[in-house]
Design a protein around this motif. Sequence first.
Motif, short mmCIF file in Angstrom:
data_model
loop_
_atom_site.label_atom_id
_atom_site.label_comp_id
_atom_site.label_asym_id
_atom_site.label_seq_id
_atom_site.Cartn_x
_atom_site.Cartn_y
_atom_site.Cartn_z
N GLN A 82 0.85 -1.19 0.00
CA GLN A 82 0.00 0.00 0.00
C GLN A 82 0.88 1.24 0.00
N HIS A 94 -3.82 10.20 -1.64
CA HIS A 94 -4.06 9.15 -2.63
C HIS A 94 -3.49 7.85 -2.09
N GLU A 96 -2.86 3.81 -3.05
CA GLU A 96 -2.80 2.76 -4.07
C GLU A 96 -2.37 1.47 -3.40
N TYR A 98 -1.90 -2.97 -4.09
CA TYR A 98 -1.91 -4.10 -5.01
C TYR A 98 -1.36 -5.32 -4.28
N ASN A 109 -6.06 -4.48 -7.79
CA ASN A 109 -5.64 -3.08 -7.70
C ASN A 109 -6.74 -2.28 -7.02
N GLU A 110 -6.31 -1.39 -6.14
CA GLU A 110 -7.27 -0.53 -5.44
C GLU A 110 -6.73 0.89 -5.42
N HIS A 111 -7.63 1.83 -5.61
CA HIS A 111 -7.25 3.24 -5.53
C HIS A 111 -8.30 3.98 -4.71
N CYS A 113 -9.04 7.90 -2.59
CA CYS A 113 -8.57 9.27 -2.45
C CYS A 113 -9.46 10.05 -1.48
N SER A 221 2.33 11.85 -5.02
CA SER A 221 1.16 12.62 -5.46
C SER A 221 1.63 14.02 -5.83
#
Length: 751
Positions: A82, A94, A96, A98, A109-111, A113, A221
């Motif tokens: 992460q 942000h 991210e 995986y 995959n995860e995003h 915000c 970011s």
Amino acid sequence: MVQKYQSPVRVYKYPFELIMAAYERRFPTCPLIPMFVGSDTVNEFKSEDGAIHVIERRCKLDVDAPRLLKKIAGVDYVYFVQKNSLNSRERTLHIEAYNETFSNRVIINEHCCYTVHPENEDWTCFEQSASLDIKSFFGFESTVEKIAMKQYTSNIKKEIIEYYLRQLEEEGITFVPRWTPPSITPSSETSSSSCKKQAASMAVVIPEAALKEGLSGDALSSPSAPEPVVGTPDDKLDADYIKRYLGDLTPLQESCLIRLRQWLQETHKGKIPKDEHILRFLRARDFNIDKAREIMCQSLTWRKQHQVDYILETWTPPQVLQDYYAGGWHHHDKDGRPLYVLRLGQMDTKGLVRALGEEALLRYVLSINEEGLRRCEENTKVFGRPISSWTCLVDLEGLNMRHLWRPGVKALLRIIEVVEANYPETLGRLLILRAPRVFPVLWTLVSPFIDDNTRRKFLIYAGNDYQGPGGLLDYIDKEIIPDFLSGECMCEVPEGGLVPKSLYRTAEELENEDLKLWTETIYQSASVFKGAPHEILIQIVDASSVITWDFDVCKGDIVFNIYHSKRSPQPPKKDSLGAHSITSPGGNNVQLIDKVWQLGRDYSMVESPLICKEGESVQGSHVTRWPGFYILQWKFHSMPACAASSLPRVDDVLASLQVSSHKCKVMYYTEVIGSEDFRCGHPRHSRCCGQLGMVGGSLQSRAVCRISSGGGCQGCPGGQEGVALGSFVGMVTPCLSAEGECWRQSRLPLL
């Protein structure tokens, strides 16, 4: 198959800095997520001014999976990476993530915000998206997919941030100051200059420093990274809005709604239906996006072709219906649903069909459904909870064999078919009272045409059974039970009765009336076949005229082109097509461009080809540069083979198989605005459709303000008085009415 998730915009009514303080308490473990057993920091970077903080963690998960599956996989824990990129200056975070374990077999995959609310800087927005793609997993792909989706949905439902916000409040922490730049010492000009240069080149300095720390630059970011669009009422759904107006949905149901809505925004510019209507189609197909999208696109095309959106404003039911159709709205049930009462047993179905025809009855039922949608919206506001369906009470007293007259039953089946296809999940409950002995015969005829989900909402009572326990009083308040059902409330629903035979019409008159009702449309339909495009000819006398178009792709994928020629195309030939001697299929398929014509010599392309997918709605315009003949062409779109290989791709083959017999279908409308007309202000042109107008260049997928030289508005019900202002070329020109902006100027919902 790739599984996807997209959350709505969730709004926390707390400042960003306080949310970040709560978020940091999730690590290294979180008691609300038992499977999250630990995390270790593997990389960390902080900018000199403290505005940027990037941290990379390795998270350890104890997935709740069968012991046999864990033994086959050979692991007890699953590890994820992460990356959190916090920009305190911009007030964004942000995230991210995986999977590290089985990354060659499973791709996750995860995003996420966190951003500041666009309308209130003391609130924080949160969005989340994820995808799961299982390539292979020892033959247990389906099982792993179910386990992963179950674990994911169970975790995203938990209010973790609220839990830690309460912890902070208990500790007396209710405010966290915003980040401020470090103080600058004025004694040294060099130091001040250096700080300014550092601030100006932050995007360059930080990645270099991050690389020295062993963290890749793409994890940051930085201003160069794409910023997710913060949710607004116009383009994204808010979680509070969903709960207030649409109901309690599971996270995956919310995701399906948002994804289908996004697809409609991309393909039906400015004309997407209301969220309640999208949700009805999803529910009708158990939240299968592909199936819901297919039936919804068909319904939107049907609504557009027959102008159903304007039926309440533009169509007045004949007096015969008002006098003899024994049905009407009557208060609401105990759940707040609008209540429609239909005294079918007292209605002369044969007389209504003989006096009006099948199509007039259908149109009347459609107007009832449209009124029901409007009443649902009103009751949602009145009762403060989502109400998306209505209750129908059908009284069958008086039903006999004359109601089984074959043309009448045929009309009933047609009505059921149309309503089922275009108004799914709008019936909350159907109460059938005083069912006589003949009812099973009628039920046998109509029940096969009723969806299973709809049939489950039927409650049937024989005789006076509705007066006992489990009867009408369970669903309707005693005070509003109609008088003809032994209630105390006077019901204004017409009593029906026999239609006088003097009002009957001949079969020829009814046929002409039916044809008139459903051909009053500005749209035409055309079939497009492989090797046989559909083309229409437009002759332009004056340059700088405007050709406008509006078409829906009902089936298959097509390519839309516009050509210009000084030569007049010959009438379409009726001989065979091509070397295979296949006659032109479809009577409305027209080809105008002669096969011996050469592009660039006999005719020229004036717009870039536009590829349109099935289900898309396209609007656009073209300002003509020369007089002559313009040809609008819809051509079958053949999927190109992969450029890197002579073999076709699997996706291309599957896509080509979806188009049966290489046939596509479009529904279109075109109009030409003369050069003296589109420069608005002409006294003859006081009516226009009120859509946002843009003319000039390649403007597909944009609506154009169409001025009707005939004096009637093509878009607004009844026509909106007004004059579009200024030069039409290359400008956004709204239609203005006497009261201000036309109601159709902004986003145009179909419902």
